[in-house]
Design an enzyme around this catalytic site. Structure first.
Site, short mmCIF file in Angstrom:
data_model
loop_
_atom_site.label_atom_id
_atom_site.label_comp_id
_atom_site.label_asym_id
_atom_site.label_seq_id
_atom_site.Cartn_x
_atom_site.Cartn_y
_atom_site.Cartn_z
N HIS A 62 -2.47 -8.41 8.96
CA HIS A 62 -2.97 -7.76 10.35
C HIS A 62 -2.72 -8.51 11.47
O HIS A 62 -2.18 -9.54 11.22
CB HIS A 62 -4.42 -7.20 10.29
N HIS A 64 -4.16 -9.83 14.01
CA HIS A 64 -4.89 -10.78 14.88
C HIS A 64 -4.29 -12.26 14.56
O HIS A 64 -3.58 -12.66 13.64
CB HIS A 64 -6.40 -10.97 14.27
N ASP A 66 -4.75 -15.35 14.09
CA ASP A 66 -5.16 -16.32 12.91
C ASP A 66 -4.56 -15.90 11.75
O ASP A 66 -4.49 -16.78 10.97
CB ASP A 66 -6.55 -16.61 12.87
N HIS A 67 -3.74 -14.72 11.72
CA HIS A 67 -3.09 -14.44 10.62
C HIS A 67 -1.46 -14.17 10.71
O HIS A 67 -0.75 -14.05 9.82
CB HIS A 67 -3.66 -13.23 9.86
N HIS A 142 -11.54 -3.23 8.49
CA HIS A 142 -11.64 -4.49 9.54
C HIS A 142 -11.46 -3.83 11.02
O HIS A 142 -11.56 -2.49 11.10
CB HIS A 142 -10.49 -5.44 9.58
N ASP A 213 -9.49 -10.08 5.91
CA ASP A 213 -10.47 -9.59 6.89
C ASP A 213 -10.84 -8.22 6.62
O ASP A 213 -10.20 -7.21 6.62
CB ASP A 213 -10.15 -9.72 8.32
N HIS A 271 -11.86 -17.82 4.69
CA HIS A 271 -12.11 -17.23 6.30
C HIS A 271 -13.48 -17.67 6.42
O HIS A 271 -14.09 -16.81 7.16
CB HIS A 271 -11.71 -15.82 6.36
#
Length: 305
Positions: A62, A64, A66-67, A142, A213, A271
């Site tokens: 996805h 976000h 941090d990914h 998520h 997530d 995570h």
């Protein structure tokens, strides 16, 4: 051929001195897959001694940061290293616009083709296939559109029983392929040798499921049933379940329940929220439900199967 998973990063949103955001390198059937690409991924790849040129397929769960915030830098490094082969990037609809906007504004000239496979289905779909491996999406729950990924070897050929085959001079080397694929063999006198006599059962296919997530989401269970290894996020402990639900995450206890109900072989948690300094509390909670639960170890190559 062995399958190895190297967890490059397993922290939640904020990198720390000892843990990077989510990224994994999967070496399966001599195919190299990068799963998520948080900030600092290319440094972790260097530490893991992964050749950048091996990576032809990148799967982003996805959008976000941090990914995926490590992806522009990684692709820029590919260019500086002289890459000229195509790169396949799988991710949510919008990933092409995000990446191409960054490259346009920074005047980054790639020098090779980036093929974007944009995903929008809320049902599982096969997104990659070759002669040995299939990859499926695992729709998750998520705050924004998000997929996990299932990597699965195709059924393997049967093993030749050479002790039995040697009894029949009529069976030539050129016949082995058909026998391994499951066919019987007919002798010149018309007698049929059953395949079950000439072969033994193949090695079980290896499977790995990556669940990024997500809230607790039992819809994933049929998709990941009986996988050898499951990686499942567990941002919080269960006393913060309300916060987990609100932010679109899972607790360690809930991840263990998913693993138990799906009858997976091994569960790896990840995570983690930065509020926890001692990560052993996650396995303590999860093992009450699913004993074969483990913490990730950065840069350790874990054999699957």
């Amino acid at each position: 051929m062995s399958t190895y998973l190297t967890i490059l990063g397993y922290n939640s949103a904020i990198p720390t001195v000892n843990a990077s955001p989510t990224a994994q390198f999967l070496d399966m059937e001599e195919r190299a897959f990068l799963i998520d690409c948080g900030e600092g991924t290319q440094v972790q790849l260097r530490k893991a001694k992964v050749r950048f040129s091996k990576i032809n397929h990148i799967f982003i769960s996805h959008l976000h940061g941090d990914h995926c915030f490590g992806l522009p830098g990684l692709i820029a490094s590919f260019r500086l290293l002289g890459r000229d082969t195509a790169l396949n990037v799988y991710g949510p609809k919008g990933i092409k616009e995000m990446m191409e906007t960054i490259f346009r504004l920074t005047e980054t000239h790639k020098g090779f083709e980036v093929i974007y496979h944009e995903l929008k289905s809320k049902s599982s779909e096969k997104i990659y296939e070759d002669s040995r491996i299939e990859v499926f999406t695992i729709p998750l729950d998520h705050r924004i559109y998000c997929n996990g990924y299932l990597f699965r070897e195709k059924p393997k050929e049967r093993h030749l029983n050479m002790k039995e085959i040697s009894k029949y001079p009529e069976i030539q080397t050129c016949d082995y392929h058909h026998i391994k694929s499951g066919r019987d063999f007919e002798l010149s006198d018309g007698y049929v040798l059953k395949n079950s006599i000439l072969t033994t059962d193949p090695t079980d296919p290896i499977s790995y499921a990556f669940c990024s997530d997500t809230r607790y989401w039992e819809e994933v269970i049929p998709l990941i049933e009986n996988v050898d290894v499951l990686y499942h996020e567990s941002t919080f402990l269960h006393d913060l379940k309300e916060m987990a639900d609100h932010t679109g995450h899972t607790t360690a206890l809930e991840a263990a329940r998913i693993a138990r109900k799906a009858n997976v072989g091994k569960l790896i948690l990840g995570h983690f929220s930065n509020r926890y300094s001692d990560l052993s509390v996650f396995t303590d909670e999860a093992r009450e439900v699913f004993p074969n639960t483990f913490l990730p170890k950065a840069l350790e190559a874990v054999k699957i199967g």
